[in-house]
Design an enzyme around this catalytic site. Sequence first.
Site, PDB file in Angstrom:
ATOM      1  N   LYS A 177       0.857  -1.071  -0.030  1.00  0.00           N
ATOM      2  CA  LYS A 177       0.056  -0.015   0.094  1.00  0.00           C
ATOM      3  C   LYS A 177       1.050   1.281   0.056  1.00  0.00           C
ATOM      4  O   LYS A 177       1.664   1.477   0.914  1.00  0.00           O
ATOM      5  CB  LYS A 177      -0.877  -0.031   1.124  1.00  0.00           C
ATOM      6  CG  LYS A 177      -1.609   1.258   1.372  1.00  0.00           C
ATOM      7  CD  LYS A 177      -2.794   1.199   2.650  1.00  0.00           C
ATOM      8  CE  LYS A 177      -3.225   2.720   2.984  1.00  0.00           C
ATOM      9  NZ  LYS A 177      -4.220   2.586   4.080  1.00  0.00           N
ATOM     10  N   ARG A 195      -7.508  -0.612   0.907  1.00  0.00           N
ATOM     11  CA  ARG A 195      -7.938  -1.690   0.447  1.00  0.00           C
ATOM     12  C   ARG A 195      -8.321  -1.572  -0.976  1.00  0.00           C
ATOM     13  O   ARG A 195      -8.329  -2.275  -1.840  1.00  0.00           O
ATOM     14  CB  ARG A 195      -9.137  -2.162   1.088  1.00  0.00           C
ATOM     15  CG  ARG A 195     -10.288  -1.317   1.423  1.00  0.00           C
ATOM     16  CD  ARG A 195     -11.325  -1.636   2.582  1.00  0.00           C
ATOM     17  NE  ARG A 195     -10.590  -1.173   3.850  1.00  0.00           N
ATOM     18  CZ  ARG A 195     -11.086  -1.500   5.004  1.00  0.00           C
ATOM     19  NH1 ARG A 195     -12.123  -2.266   5.233  1.00  0.00           N
ATOM     20  NH2 ARG A 195     -10.474  -0.892   6.172  1.00  0.00           N
ATOM     21  N   GLU A 239      -9.463   3.831   2.009  1.00  0.00           N
ATOM     22  CA  GLU A 239      -9.063   3.872   0.555  1.00  0.00           C
ATOM     23  C   GLU A 239      -7.838   2.512   0.314  1.00  0.00           C
ATOM     24  O   GLU A 239      -7.408   2.197  -1.028  1.00  0.00           O
ATOM     25  CB  GLU A 239      -8.324   5.156   0.373  1.00  0.00           C
ATOM     26  CG  GLU A 239      -7.017   5.452   0.847  1.00  0.00           C
ATOM     27  CD  GLU A 239      -6.744   5.231   2.387  1.00  0.00           C
ATOM     28  OE1 GLU A 239      -7.938   5.466   3.089  1.00  0.00           O
ATOM     29  OE2 GLU A 239      -5.608   4.999   2.711  1.00  0.00           O
ATOM     30  N   ASP A 290     -12.253   6.987   3.413  1.00  0.00           N
ATOM     31  CA  ASP A 290     -11.057   6.708   4.009  1.00  0.00           C
ATOM     32  C   ASP A 290     -10.589   5.180   4.293  1.00  0.00           C
ATOM     33  O   ASP A 290      -9.607   4.936   4.810  1.00  0.00           O
ATOM     34  CB  ASP A 290     -11.195   7.310   5.822  1.00  0.00           C
ATOM     35  CG  ASP A 290     -10.149   7.579   6.395  1.00  0.00           C
ATOM     36  OD1 ASP A 290      -8.979   7.436   5.899  1.00  0.00           O
ATOM     37  OD2 ASP A 290     -10.042   7.796   7.645  1.00  0.00           O
ATOM     38  N   LYS A 313     -10.486  13.063   7.578  1.00  0.00           N
ATOM     39  CA  LYS A 313      -9.812  12.694   9.039  1.00  0.00           C
ATOM     40  C   LYS A 313     -10.092  13.935   9.865  1.00  0.00           C
ATOM     41  O   LYS A 313      -9.622  15.137   9.274  1.00  0.00           O
ATOM     42  CB  LYS A 313      -8.477  12.273   8.805  1.00  0.00           C
ATOM     43  CG  LYS A 313      -8.281  10.803   8.483  1.00  0.00           C
ATOM     44  CD  LYS A 313      -6.869  10.404   8.403  1.00  0.00           C
ATOM     45  CE  LYS A 313      -6.625   9.100   7.779  1.00  0.00           C
ATOM     46  NZ  LYS A 313      -7.284   7.996   8.348  1.00  0.00           N
ATOM     47  N   ASP A 349       1.408   6.878   5.327  1.00  0.00           N
ATOM     48  CA  ASP A 349       0.722   5.697   4.928  1.00  0.00           C
ATOM     49  C   ASP A 349       1.300   4.932   3.420  1.00  0.00           C
ATOM     50  O   ASP A 349       0.482   4.137   3.165  1.00  0.00           O
ATOM     51  CB  ASP A 349      -0.753   6.460   4.545  1.00  0.00           C
ATOM     52  CG  ASP A 349      -2.007   5.524   4.416  1.00  0.00           C
ATOM     53  OD1 ASP A 349      -1.882   4.467   5.336  1.00  0.00           O
ATOM     54  OD2 ASP A 349      -3.061   5.677   4.328  1.00  0.00           O
ATOM     55  N   ASP A 397      -2.741  10.535   3.229  1.00  0.00           N
ATOM     56  CA  ASP A 397      -4.326   9.998   3.436  1.00  0.00           C
ATOM     57  C   ASP A 397      -4.869  11.019   4.445  1.00  0.00           C
ATOM     58  O   ASP A 397      -5.029  10.965   5.565  1.00  0.00           O
ATOM     59  CB  ASP A 397      -4.384   8.620   4.277  1.00  0.00           C
ATOM     60  CG  ASP A 397      -5.627   8.094   4.435  1.00  0.00           C
ATOM     61  OD1 ASP A 397      -6.749   8.619   3.813  1.00  0.00           O
ATOM     62  OD2 ASP A 397      -5.838   7.061   5.281  1.00  0.00           O
TER      63      ASP A 397
END
Length: 496
Positions: free
Chosen positions: A258, A345, A343, A341, A270, A281, A263
Amino acid sequence: MFNSVTVSEKGKGVVVVGHFKGQGLDRLSKRAAPQAGVAGALKRKEATGDVGRIVEAWINPRSRVIIVGLGEKSACTPQTLRDAAAAVGRRLAASKDDAATLALSGPAAQAGIDAAVAGEAIGEAIGLLSWSCDEFRGSATPKPERTDLAIRSDDRAMTSGMKAGLQIAAGVNLARTLSQTPPNIATPSWMAAQARKLARATGLKARIVEGDELETERMTGLINVGKASENKPCLIRLEYTPKSAKARAAKPLVLVGKTITYDTGGLSLKINNMMVGMKRDKDGGCAVLGAMHTIATLIKPDFPVVGLLAAAENCISDEAYRPDDVIRYRNGVTVEVTNTDAEGRLVLADALIWACEVEKPRAIIDLATLTGGVITALGSTYAGLFCDNDQLRGAVECAAAGSGELVWRLPYSHAEYRDMMKSPVADIVNSNPNRKAHATQGAAFLANFVHKDVPWCHLDIAGVHVAEKNAGMYIDGPTGWGTRLLTHLIRSMNHA
Ligand code: BES
Ligand code: MN
Ligand code: ZN
């Protein structure tokens, strides 16, 4: 902590010996430090023998011997040696020594640890300790002064193990520097440039899927998650190919990372300061790049290895993907976006489909800072391990024990978890709005994108990719978690 660390046979420097709790020096340690003052120092009350406890014996006003505690002999593992070596490294950095002989072959043998394995653990620890990143300091703060350290041991196999350990640390430190790089610099295309640079330096093949090609390859997750940012998404592919024709024909191991360069949460923004630190991230992808580095320069396994980084920035704008969107993947699976959020996956799904369809892999391992839920469950001690293939899980658990990057198994394939991901409008949702089993939900989602017959392991590293305090082998900041585990794993698969 050091400007550089190298293994060198030149000059002894400070001699370092070790002892177990309640014990004096063994024969080999005595040979390395025969002076009477050393035995005397061991009698002092402060010489408790606890792991990393250091006492010093001054032989004359210019030279001294460092004696480091190694804990109970029966509990001594490579991780003990890492912890002890880190303590020694910290002392050497403080005293600004430029050379040291870590004469630890005696205690390693006593504990039943192979000399090369012990040397590698020591090299890893001192190499990790040497990481720093001063690139973003400006004119208002001085650049810290650091020494160049040369290390060796009292045993040939141990010294060459140290070299390997330093090479592994170089891979980890690459991952850490990438993690540390701020999101205004480390964009998806910047990550692609770093991958290209690594490929050029180490003989890997690099390919970037970007722009229109993302559409032709139907990279649904990357396109949607990356839509709102000026920094466009891409899939980064690195390939290691072994020398012999027979080895080249083998199925590749695929490492997926990933790589969300920032993010914000997207439109499911967030809040309450939860955004700070989200430059990290991308650490799953950083760990994969670190591993590709050690694969190309040190391990050189007898089978191909492919690294896939799903790189995007999760941002907001009028073009952002939204909660309620339904998106359709290349393998036909449709996803109702319930939370922008979740995201990671969505972009990993593209890489997993690609891995199964294009690479025909022997196995897939993905690493992702996927959920806050895994931090709640396991803290910073273990990464979450999701793998229902016994053989692959066994190999990953072995690599975890050997590398000290620990994993703990969590479930994902129970029908109740699969049901949790069902959508009333599409096949699946990307997140169930209840508060249940968040880390498991992530894995249960990803399972929809992996072929049933491909061994697959998902590692949720959200709890372990950063260290909070300056202690042991790490300073506060990125750990490069995963590079060492993958290095150990690939070496074990090579011998299997
Ligand atoms: N990148 C985060 C997970 C994360 C949280 C990593 C804290 C490191 C530290 C991920 O994209 C995320 O936002 N996950 C959400 C998912 C939820 C909305 C279903 C989470 O875990 O809260
Ligand atoms: Mn998120
Ligand atoms: Zn994320």
